[in-house]
Each structure stands twice: as structure tokens, then as C-alpha cells.
Motif scaffolding. Structure first.
Motif, PDB file in Angstrom:
ATOM      1  N   LEU A 114       0.797  -1.228   0.000  1.00 54.97           N
ATOM      2  CA  LEU A 114       0.000   0.000   0.000  1.00 54.97           C
ATOM      3  C   LEU A 114       0.826   1.273   0.000  1.00 54.97           C
ATOM      4  CD1 LEU A 114      -2.959  -0.737   2.469  1.00 54.97           C
ATOM      5  CD2 LEU A 114      -3.084  -0.394   0.000  1.00 54.97           C
ATOM      6  N   GLY A 115       2.038   1.231   0.529  1.00 50.12           N
ATOM      7  CA  GLY A 115       2.822   2.456   0.663  1.00 50.12           C
ATOM      8  C   GLY A 115       2.725   3.016   2.069  1.00 50.12           C
ATOM      9  N   VAL A 116       3.544   4.042   2.354  1.00 52.04           N
ATOM     10  CA  VAL A 116       3.602   4.583   3.714  1.00 52.04           C
ATOM     11  C   VAL A 116       2.334   5.362   4.050  1.00 52.04           C
ATOM     12  CG1 VAL A 116       6.104   4.675   3.728  1.00 52.04           C
ATOM     13  CG2 VAL A 116       4.826   6.658   2.932  1.00 52.04           C
ATOM     14  N   HIS A 117       1.934   5.302   5.310  1.00 54.14           N
ATOM     15  CA  HIS A 117       0.742   6.017   5.749  1.00 54.14           C
ATOM     16  C   HIS A 117       0.904   6.460   7.208  1.00 54.14           C
ATOM     17  CE1 HIS A 117       0.079   1.590   5.579  1.00 54.14           C
ATOM     18  NE2 HIS A 117      -0.284   1.741   6.832  1.00 54.14           N
ATOM     19  N   PHE A 118      -0.060   7.243   7.652  1.00 56.27           N
ATOM     20  CA  PHE A 118      -0.062   7.816   9.005  1.00 56.27           C
ATOM     21  C   PHE A 118      -1.147   7.112   9.813  1.00 56.27           C
ATOM     22  CE2 PHE A 118       1.542  10.845   6.040  1.00 56.27           C
ATOM     23  CZ  PHE A 118       2.460  11.652   6.695  1.00 56.27           C
ATOM     24  N   THR A 119      -0.753   6.550  10.964  1.00 59.35           N
ATOM     25  CA  THR A 119      -1.700   5.763  11.748  1.00 59.35           C
ATOM     26  C   THR A 119      -1.695   6.207  13.200  1.00 59.35           C
ATOM     27  OG1 THR A 119      -1.272   3.839  10.333  1.00 59.35           O
ATOM     28  CG2 THR A 119      -2.383   3.441  12.427  1.00 59.35           C
ATOM     29  N   PRO A 120      -2.775   6.810  13.691  1.00 59.47           N
ATOM     30  CA  PRO A 120      -2.875   7.103  15.127  1.00 59.47           C
ATOM     31  C   PRO A 120      -3.052   5.809  15.906  1.00 59.47           C
ATOM     32  CG  PRO A 120      -4.934   7.629  14.030  1.00 59.47           C
ATOM     33  CD  PRO A 120      -3.980   7.218  12.953  1.00 59.47           C
ATOM     34  N   ARG A 121      -2.573   5.809  17.117  1.00 58.44           N
ATOM     35  CA  ARG A 121      -2.633   4.622  17.965  1.00 58.44           C
ATOM     36  C   ARG A 121      -3.485   4.885  19.194  1.00 58.44           C
ATOM     37  NH1 ARG A 121      -0.715  -0.216  16.527  1.00 58.44           N
ATOM     38  NH2 ARG A 121       0.216  -0.538  18.574  1.00 58.44           N
ATOM     39  N   MET A 122      -3.951   3.813  19.814  1.00 58.48           N
ATOM     40  CA  MET A 122      -4.801   3.954  20.979  1.00 58.48           C
ATOM     41  C   MET A 122      -4.072   4.591  22.160  1.00 58.48           C
ATOM     42  SD  MET A 122      -7.848   3.070  20.275  1.00 58.48           S
ATOM     43  CE  MET A 122      -8.477   3.046  21.946  1.00 58.48           C
ATOM     44  N   ASP A 123      -2.747   4.484  22.199  1.00 57.30           N
ATOM     45  CA  ASP A 123      -1.991   5.073  23.299  1.00 57.30           C
ATOM     46  C   ASP A 123      -1.635   6.536  23.053  1.00 57.30           C
ATOM     47  OD1 ASP A 123      -0.047   4.869  21.363  1.00 57.30           O
ATOM     48  OD2 ASP A 123       1.225   3.459  22.459  1.00 57.30           O
ATOM     49  N   GLY A 124      -2.134   7.112  21.934  1.00 55.76           N
ATOM     50  CA  GLY A 124      -1.876   8.509  21.641  1.00 55.76           C
ATOM     51  C   GLY A 124      -0.707   8.744  20.707  1.00 55.76           C
ATOM     52  N   ASN A 125       0.094   7.723  20.436  1.00 58.43           N
ATOM     53  CA  ASN A 125       1.193   7.867  19.496  1.00 58.43           C
ATOM     54  C   ASN A 125       0.686   7.884  18.062  1.00 58.43           C
ATOM     55  OD1 ASN A 125       3.394   7.928  21.345  1.00 58.43           O
ATOM     56  ND2 ASN A 125       3.216   5.716  21.644  1.00 58.43           N
ATOM     57  N   VAL A 126       1.542   8.271  17.153  1.00 58.90           N
ATOM     58  CA  VAL A 126       1.242   8.211  15.720  1.00 58.90           C
ATOM     59  C   VAL A 126       2.384   7.474  15.033  1.00 58.90           C
ATOM     60  CG1 VAL A 126       0.880   9.513  13.582  1.00 58.90           C
ATOM     61  CG2 VAL A 126      -0.087  10.359  15.738  1.00 58.90           C
ATOM     62  N   TRP A 127       2.037   6.402  14.310  1.00 59.49           N
ATOM     63  CA  TRP A 127       3.018   5.629  13.555  1.00 59.49           C
ATOM     64  C   TRP A 127       3.035   6.096  12.105  1.00 59.49           C
ATOM     65  CZ3 TRP A 127       2.694  -0.289  15.035  1.00 59.49           C
ATOM     66  CH2 TRP A 127       3.016  -0.436  16.397  1.00 59.49           C
ATOM     67  N   LEU A 128       4.211   6.101  11.509  1.00 62.04           N
ATOM     68  CA  LEU A 128       4.404   6.501  10.122  1.00 62.04           C
ATOM     69  C   LEU A 128       5.064   5.343   9.384  1.00 62.04           C
ATOM     70  CD1 LEU A 128       6.135   9.924  10.962  1.00 62.04           C
ATOM     71  CD2 LEU A 128       3.681   9.467  10.863  1.00 62.04           C
ATOM     72  N   GLY A 129       4.479   4.951   8.270  1.00 62.67           N
ATOM     73  CA  GLY A 129       5.024   3.827   7.512  1.00 62.67           C
ATOM     74  C   GLY A 129       3.925   2.804   7.268  1.00 62.67           C
ATOM     75  N   PRO A 130       4.271   1.534   7.090  1.00 64.34           N
ATOM     76  CA  PRO A 130       5.622   0.985   7.105  1.00 64.34           C
ATOM     77  C   PRO A 130       6.215   0.878   5.704  1.00 64.34           C
ATOM     78  CG  PRO A 130       4.046  -0.799   7.065  1.00 64.34           C
ATOM     79  CD  PRO A 130       3.236   0.481   7.014  1.00 64.34           C
ATOM     80  N   ASN A 131       7.502   0.538   5.662  1.00 68.38           N
ATOM     81  CA  ASN A 131       8.080   0.096   4.410  1.00 68.38           C
ATOM     82  C   ASN A 131       7.806  -1.403   4.266  1.00 68.38           C
ATOM     83  OD1 ASN A 131       9.746  -1.047   6.302  1.00 68.38           O
ATOM     84  ND2 ASN A 131      11.536   0.175   5.801  1.00 68.38           N
ATOM     85  N   ALA A 132       8.402  -2.041   3.285  1.00 65.64           N
ATOM     86  CA  ALA A 132       8.237  -3.487   3.113  1.00 65.64           C
ATOM     87  C   ALA A 132       9.531  -4.042   2.538  1.00 65.64           C
ATOM     88  CB  ALA A 132       7.063  -3.793   2.194  1.00 65.64           C
ATOM     89  N   VAL A 133      10.302  -4.727   3.375  1.00 67.62           N
ATOM     90  CA  VAL A 133      11.580  -5.304   2.945  1.00 67.62           C
ATOM     91  C   VAL A 133      11.623  -6.765   3.373  1.00 67.62           C
ATOM     92  CG1 VAL A 133      12.821  -3.115   3.025  1.00 67.62           C
ATOM     93  CG2 VAL A 133      12.725  -4.539   5.075  1.00 67.62           C
ATOM     94  N   LEU A 134      12.405  -7.552   2.656  1.00 64.86           N
ATOM     95  CA  LEU A 134      12.556  -8.957   3.010  1.00 64.86           C
ATOM     96  C   LEU A 134      13.128  -9.072   4.416  1.00 64.86           C
ATOM     97  CD1 LEU A 134      12.494 -11.955   2.093  1.00 64.86           C
ATOM     98  CD2 LEU A 134      14.872 -11.642   1.372  1.00 64.86           C
ATOM     99  N   ALA A 135      12.482  -9.866   5.250  1.00 61.39           N
ATOM    100  CA  ALA A 135      13.004 -10.125   6.594  1.00 61.39           C
ATOM    101  C   ALA A 135      13.977 -11.282   6.538  1.00 61.39           C
ATOM    102  CB  ALA A 135      11.852 -10.445   7.550  1.00 61.39           C
ATOM    103  N   PHE A 136      15.074 -11.170   7.261  1.00 59.26           N
ATOM    104  CA  PHE A 136      16.096 -12.214   7.266  1.00 59.26           C
ATOM    105  C   PHE A 136      15.775 -13.326   8.260  1.00 59.26           C
ATOM    106  CE2 PHE A 136      19.246  -8.663   6.005  1.00 59.26           C
ATOM    107  CZ  PHE A 136      18.760  -8.699   4.706  1.00 59.26           C
ATOM    108  N   LYS A 137      14.656 -13.157   8.959  1.00 62.20           N
ATOM    109  CA  LYS A 137      14.188 -14.161   9.914  1.00 62.20           C
ATOM    110  C   LYS A 137      12.677 -14.047   9.978  1.00 62.20           C
ATOM    111  CE  LYS A 137      14.793 -15.643  14.745  1.00 62.20           C
ATOM    112  NZ  LYS A 137      15.407 -15.309  16.053  1.00 62.20           N
TER     113      LYS A 137
END
Length: 445
Positions: free
Chosen positions: A293-316
Motif C-alpha cells: 500500500l505504501g507509507v501512511h499515518f496511523t494514530p494509535r490507541m496510546d496517543g502515538n502516531v506511527w508513520l510507515g511501514p516500508n516493506a523489505v525482506l526479513a532475514f528471519k
């Protein structure tokens, strides 16, 4: 003790951990049905099964010491409304129904949530046709309250957001899915179910003799063993193993495909004094050429705001830090023909994601398209999640539910949920209804 069947023996009973022992010897646990996986889909499905069949004995097996430890506890917390999905598709129906059921459930259980809405924002004129197509798709999916708004209306809802047109989805919300998952688990336990944590499954097979010593055949013909050598016996098995769904399926003799390839999503967070910049969810117009989907802005229940995410291969597969590495997980991913083909088809996009993962200013540049006031001093590196992306050998992302029972004698006793794609958390109660019905039909409950 519910769900435990032990041979009679003289002497005292000794409780070892969560299992019953007689003279220091562990008794075998027997159940009508076992659900492997204590994530939100497994918990919701177990809850639905025991509510439908209160006279049967069910258990959940979870390899971690706590439930909802991975995808269910490492996500954005968004309650999606069902805009993106093909009209008439299973994902579309389950998301719309799932969101409605989830809001009602949270009200009933007094789980806090916020129906803060979402804007899908066009910042370039060439995005407008795609935005309007999304609007039409959302209407066909019966998403409530959708409307197209102009630049002035965008500023009224999000004063710091810059856009020329947006799709307003007031039905979108946020919740803490760990709390939801814990509530599902509580419902399951209250109905008589057992939750066995710290039980990492290593083998699923048929047995040749009944653990109860019955002379009338095998009452509990499936044995599940963990890495410690402990055993659980049952009549039927449902697996909802998320990041390990392919490996668990192969253990019981099922196909190796679809393969799970882990993608890590890294979030940034706004500094607390800058959280006023975002009121609700702000998303880009998705580009159909790219798989995420691409990066976005997400408010959280604890009052924080998350930005992202990216999407990269995880090594685990369960690696939430850049330095987390598993030779087996990494080797399986990079040698898989499906991943190689996906990378070749999306090489420029993939390189861009890796670059933005390493350099904050590159990701900031994408975010500033929507909120120009953001500066590098406003953001910090935040948490990460790992997405279990099902993929076929042609490099196609599997975008629908996949069930598998394999072949042979065990096929009549086991059902694997090989893929439960996003938005599985939003749709969890609706997915549980579908899975429970599938279990009933397959196993003739």
C-alpha cells in the motif's frame, strides 16, 4: 480437569506446570479438537468452535509463552472498512462483515477503540482516476459512509494534510488487537477450552494405538508432539500458524506451496509534541503496479502516531530488528523461485524500499507529500512487524484464503489455514465463522 484424560493410578496427583502428572509421569492430554496457533485467527476460530459445540473438548497450542506474540501483536491496529478489495470477493465480504462484528464485540466487551476515520489522499492529478475507482469499489462492497472530498474538506478534517482530493472513510477505526486477542482467549477459556503455551509443534501424525486404552478402536487417532517430546492426542486438528503455516502443513505431508516469505515493515513514530499533526488515518492512493500500500499515518490507541511501514525482506521469520537473522529462513526465501521472480518484476520498487529502510530522510520525503510540515527532527525510529506473505512459484502474491488437508489417512482429520491475508485482524470474527463452518463440513461435527 477439563480436556485431560489420565490412566488411574494410586498415589497423589502432582501438577507440573500446566500439565497433570501421576508419580512424576506426565499424563497424556486428549481433546476432540486442537487448534495450533494462538494468534488472532486461531483464537477467534477456537472461540467460535467451542461456542458452537460446547460439549466438545478443545485446546489451543501456542509455541510462545504468551498468545498473540507475532503478527497479531505487531500490527498497525487499524480496523479496516473494506475499500480496497475486489467486489464480491471473499476478502471484501469478510472485511465488511468482520469490521461490523468487531465494533459490536468491542462494545460488548468494553474494549476501547476509536472510529477516527481514514482519508485516502491524492496528491497528484494522475491519482484521481484511481481514487474514484476505489470509491466505486467501496460502494460495491457496501462500505458505509464513503464520500469523495476536495482540498478544502481535507483541511477541515486534517488541517496539516496537503491533497487535491481524498476518499473519506469515516467507518475506519483503530484498536489494540492484543486486547482483542486476549478477550477471545478469555472467552475460549470461560467456555471450557484449554490454552497450552510453550508448546512448539514438531510433528503431527496418526497413532496406532489409543492413548485411552479403548478396545473399540482409536478414539483419539491424531498425535501432536512438541520439541520437548510432549504429546497431545485428539480427533481433529486445525492449524492457524501464520508465519510458519507452510512448514506446519509440510509436517503433516501437505504441499510445500504456497510458500511463506516474510516481509518486515518498519515504522517511524512522531515525537509526542508533534502528534497534533495527525488526527485520523492518512493513506496514499495505492499504485496497482506495486504489491504493497505504501507509507501512511496511523494514530494509535496510546496517543502515538506511527508513520510507515516500508516493506523489505526479513532475514528471519520472526525477526523484528534489522540484525535478526536465521540461516534457514533466509536461505529458504532467497532460493525460492517465487521470490526471485517477484524481485525481478519489482526491482526498482524493492530497491527503493530498501533505501528508505536505511535512510530516514528518504522515508521522510514520502511522508512530506502529505504533511509538508514534517521535519527530520519530528520523527524517531519505531517498532517493526513481520508479515507472512504467501507466494506461489511464479512470484504471485497469494491474495486469498488457502485451505489444505493434504492427502492420505490424516487428510480426514486435519485442516490447515495456509493463508489468512490482511486484513485478517479486522476480519477475525467473520473469518472464524467461515473456518468453523469449514471444520464442521470437513469433519462432520
Amino acid at each position: 480437569m477439563a480436556g485431560l484424560c489420565c490412566a488411574r493410578a494410586a498415589g497423589a496427583l502432582q501438577l507440573g506446570g500446566s500439565r497433570l502428572y501421576v508419580h512424576g509421569v506426565r499424563c497424556r492430554s486428549t481433546y476432540d479438537g486442537v487448534i495450533i496457533g494462538g494468534g488472532i485467527v486461531g483464537l477467534a476460530s477456537a472461540r467460535q468452535l467451542i461456542l458452537r459445540h460446547p460439549n466438545l473438548r478443545f485446546a489451543i497450542l501456542e509455541k510462545e509463552n504468551e498468545i498473540a506474540s507475532h503478527q497479531s501483536g505487531h500490527n498497525s491496529g487499524v480496523i479496516h472498512s473494506g475499500i480496497y478489495y475486489t467486489p464480491g470477493s471473499l476478502k471484501a465480504r469478510l472485511c465488511v462483515r468482520g469490521a461490523s462484528l468487531l465494533y459490536k464485540y468491542c462494545d460488548q466487551k468494553r474494549i476501547p477503540y476509536r472510529q477516527c476515520g481514514k482519508l485516502i489522499v491524492a496528491v497528484q492529478h494522475q491519482e484521481i482516476p484511481r481514487l474514484q475507482a476505489l470509491y466505486e469499489r467501496g460502494l460495491q462492497n457496501n462500505v458505509p459512509g464513503l464520500r469523495i472530498i476536495n482540498a478544502k474538506e481535507i483541511r477541515e478534517k486534517e488541517p496539516y494534510c496537503k491533497g487535491i482530493m481524498a476518499l473519506d472513510s469515516p467507518y475506519t477505526g483503530i484498536v489494540n488487537y492484543r486486547h482483542v486477542a486476549q478477550s477471545y482467549s478469555d472467552d475460549f477459556r470461560d467456555a471450557g477450552g484449554s490454552v497450552l503455551t510453550g508448546f512448539e509443534v514438531s510433528d503431527i501424525s496418526m497413532v496406532n494405538e489409543s492413548p485411552t486404552g479403548s478396545e473399540q478402536g482409536l478414539e483419539f487417532p491424531v498425535v501432536i508432539r512438541n520439541v520437548k517430546g510432549e504429546e497431545v492426542y485428539c480427533k481433529y486438528v486445525l492449524t492457524c500458524a501464520g508465519l510458519f503455516s507452510d512448514r506446519l502443513s509440510q509436517i503433516s505431508g501437505c504441499s510445500s506451496e504456497p510458500r511463506i516469505v516474510p516481509f518486515r515493515g518498519d515504522y517511524l513514530v512522531l515525537k509526542p509534541e508533534k502528534c497534533y499533526l495527525v488526527k485520523g488515518n492518512i493513506y496514499p492512493v495505492p499504485d496497482p503496479r506495486f504489491p504493497f500500500l505504501g507509507v501512511h499515518f496511523t494514530p494509535r490507541m496510546d496517543g502515538n502516531v506511527w508513520l510507515g511501514p516500508n516493506a523489505v525482506l526479513a532475514f528471519k521469520r520472526e525477526g523484528y530488528r534489522l540484525c535478526d537473522f536465521s540461516a534457514r529462513d533466509f536461505g529458504e526465501a532467497v532460493t525460492y523461485s517465487g521470490l526471485r521472480k517477484l524481485v525481478l518484476k519489482n526491482l526498482a520498487y524493492g530497491m527503493g524500499e530498501m533505501y528508505r529502510a536505511l535512510f530516514l530522510r528518504a522515508q521522510l520525503k514520502e511522508l512530506q507529500k502529505f504533511i509538508p510540515e514534517l521535519s527530520i527532527s519530528d520523527i524517531l525510529r519505531g517498532p517493526s512487524g513481520v508479515r507472512a506473505q504467501a507466494m506461489d512459484s511464479n512470484g504471485n502474491l497469494v491474495d486469498d484464503f488457502v485451505f489444505d488437508g493434504g492427502s492420505g489417512e490424516i487428510a480426514s482429520r486435519i485442516l490447515h489455514v495456509r493463508n489468512a491475508p490482511s486484513p485478517a485482524a479486522t476480519s477475525s470474527l467473520a473469518i472464524a465463522e467461515m473456518i468453523a463452518s469449514e471444520v464442521e463440513e470437513r469433519f462432520k461435527l
